[in-house]
Motif scaffolding. Structure first.
Motif, PDB file in Angstrom:
ATOM      1  N   UNK A 279       0.949  -1.148  -0.168  1.00 35.56           N
ATOM      2  CA  UNK A 279       0.055  -0.060   0.063  1.00 35.56           C
ATOM      3  C   UNK A 279       0.805   1.216  -0.003  1.00 35.56           C
ATOM      4  N   UNK A 280       0.412   2.253  -0.884  1.00 36.76           N
ATOM      5  CA  UNK A 280       1.133   3.234  -0.824  1.00 36.76           C
ATOM      6  C   UNK A 280       0.324   4.535   0.159  1.00 36.76           C
ATOM      7  N   UNK A 281       1.176   5.402   0.582  1.00 34.39           N
ATOM      8  CA  UNK A 281       0.662   6.352   1.872  1.00 34.39           C
ATOM      9  C   UNK A 281       0.015   7.157   0.876  1.00 34.39           C
ATOM     10  N   UNK A 282      -1.304   7.416   1.052  1.00 35.00           N
ATOM     11  CA  UNK A 282      -2.175   8.502   0.351  1.00 35.00           C
ATOM     12  C   UNK A 282      -2.561   9.542   0.905  1.00 35.00           C
ATOM     13  N   UNK A 283      -3.240  10.561   0.433  1.00 39.75           N
ATOM     14  CA  UNK A 283      -3.739  11.635   1.378  1.00 39.75           C
ATOM     15  C   UNK A 283      -4.974  11.262   2.220  1.00 39.75           C
ATOM     16  N   UNK A 284      -5.984  12.303   2.261  1.00 36.45           N
ATOM     17  CA  UNK A 284      -6.965  12.120   3.222  1.00 36.45           C
ATOM     18  C   UNK A 284      -8.316  11.763   2.614  1.00 36.45           C
ATOM     19  N   UNK A 285      -8.104  11.519   1.368  1.00 35.26           N
ATOM     20  CA  UNK A 285      -9.533  11.097   0.469  1.00 35.26           C
ATOM     21  C   UNK A 285      -9.340   9.461  -0.178  1.00 35.26           C
ATOM     22  N   UNK A 286     -10.317   9.052  -0.410  1.00 34.60           N
ATOM     23  CA  UNK A 286     -10.125   7.482  -1.045  1.00 34.60           C
ATOM     24  C   UNK A 286      -9.595   7.370  -2.276  1.00 34.60           C
ATOM     25  N   UNK A 287      -9.802   8.702  -3.090  1.00 34.73           N
ATOM     26  CA  UNK A 287      -9.245   8.534  -4.578  1.00 34.73           C
ATOM     27  C   UNK A 287      -7.691   8.766  -4.353  1.00 34.73           C
ATOM     28  N   UNK A 288      -6.940   9.074  -3.369  1.00 28.23           N
ATOM     29  CA  UNK A 288      -5.648   9.240  -3.076  1.00 28.23           C
ATOM     30  C   UNK A 288      -4.993   8.052  -2.777  1.00 28.23           C
ATOM     31  N   UNK A 289      -5.507   7.016  -2.769  1.00 29.19           N
ATOM     32  CA  UNK A 289      -5.193   5.767  -2.044  1.00 29.19           C
ATOM     33  C   UNK A 289      -4.661   4.856  -3.246  1.00 29.19           C
ATOM     34  N   UNK A 290      -3.766   4.073  -2.963  1.00 28.33           N
ATOM     35  CA  UNK A 290      -3.329   2.928  -4.216  1.00 28.33           C
ATOM     36  C   UNK A 290      -2.139   1.970  -3.511  1.00 28.33           C
ATOM     37  N   UNK A 291      -1.810   1.282  -4.469  1.00 25.26           N
ATOM     38  CA  UNK A 291      -0.711   0.349  -4.272  1.00 25.26           C
ATOM     39  C   UNK A 291       0.557   0.517  -5.067  1.00 25.26           C
ATOM     40  N   UNK A 292       1.760   0.269  -4.773  1.00 25.33           N
ATOM     41  CA  UNK A 292       2.955  -0.036  -5.434  1.00 25.33           C
ATOM     42  C   UNK A 292       3.012  -1.427  -5.801  1.00 25.33           C
ATOM     43  N   UNK A 293       3.541  -1.866  -7.103  1.00 25.10           N
ATOM     44  CA  UNK A 293       3.748  -3.109  -7.449  1.00 25.10           C
ATOM     45  C   UNK A 293       4.580  -3.421  -8.610  1.00 25.10           C
ATOM     46  N   UNK A 294       4.882  -4.340  -8.925  1.00 25.98           N
ATOM     47  CA  UNK A 294       5.601  -4.864 -10.058  1.00 25.98           C
ATOM     48  C   UNK A 294       4.529  -6.113 -10.702  1.00 25.98           C
ATOM     49  N   UNK A 295       4.133  -6.092 -11.811  1.00 25.14           N
ATOM     50  CA  UNK A 295       3.258  -7.114 -12.194  1.00 25.14           C
ATOM     51  C   UNK A 295       3.596  -7.445 -13.610  1.00 25.14           C
TER      52      UNK A 295
END
Length: 149
Positions: A76-92
């Motif tokens: 998980x990457x550190x996002x901001x204070x809203x849901x749309x700023x969340x996400x993941x780091x990965x290699x796929x």
């Protein structure tokens, strides 16, 4: 090509080598589905194994195209204070190809590659299990990596 996507063979192979699970997407009479499998890749061919019966085996026997994916270094990457700023780091890696039954030396090569990938060394096989085990060689048509860091 999408940002962070590459067909660079070294990048793709590094991810495939590290990945522990390949998610195989198949289609049968009941529709599409996905199943996790152990695997190994060599020279543009992905090897998997299966029993001779069951949903996965029947879908593979149909000869229809399959798709697959795997991911490593997922966090998980550190996002901001809203849901749309969340996400993941990965290699796929994502790919697709056509499966065919591997036989003879190719079957044993596929099993050996899978064994060494997961166990780090070659081990003997149980003679009574080999005849009831199929090895499928998926001749890869497309193979890309996506890096999101």
């Amino acid at each position: 090509m999408r940002k962070g996507v590459t067909e660079d063979r070294e990048v793709v192979e590094a991810i495939l080598e590290k990945a522990e699970v390949l998610w195989l997407a198949l289609v049968d009479g009941d529709g599409p589905y996905s199943v996790p499998v152990s695997f190994a890749e060599e020279g543009g061919v992905v090897f998997i194994h299966s029993g001779k019966r069951g949903r996965k085996a029947e879908a593979l026997k149909s000869g229809g195209p399959v798709a697959f994916s795997c991911a490593v270094d997922v966090r998980m990457r550190e996002g901001g204070d809203d849901a749309c700023d969340q996400g993941y780091h990965f290699r796929s890696v994502m790919g697709r190809g056509v499966p065919r039954l591997a036989e003879g030396e190719e079957k044993m090569r596929g099993l050996d590659l899978i064994t060494v990938k997961y166990l780090g060394r070659q081990l003997p096989y149980v003679d009574k299990v080999l005849p009831i085990t199929d090895v499928w060689a998926i001749d890869v048509d497309t193979l890309t990596a996506r890096i999101k860091e």
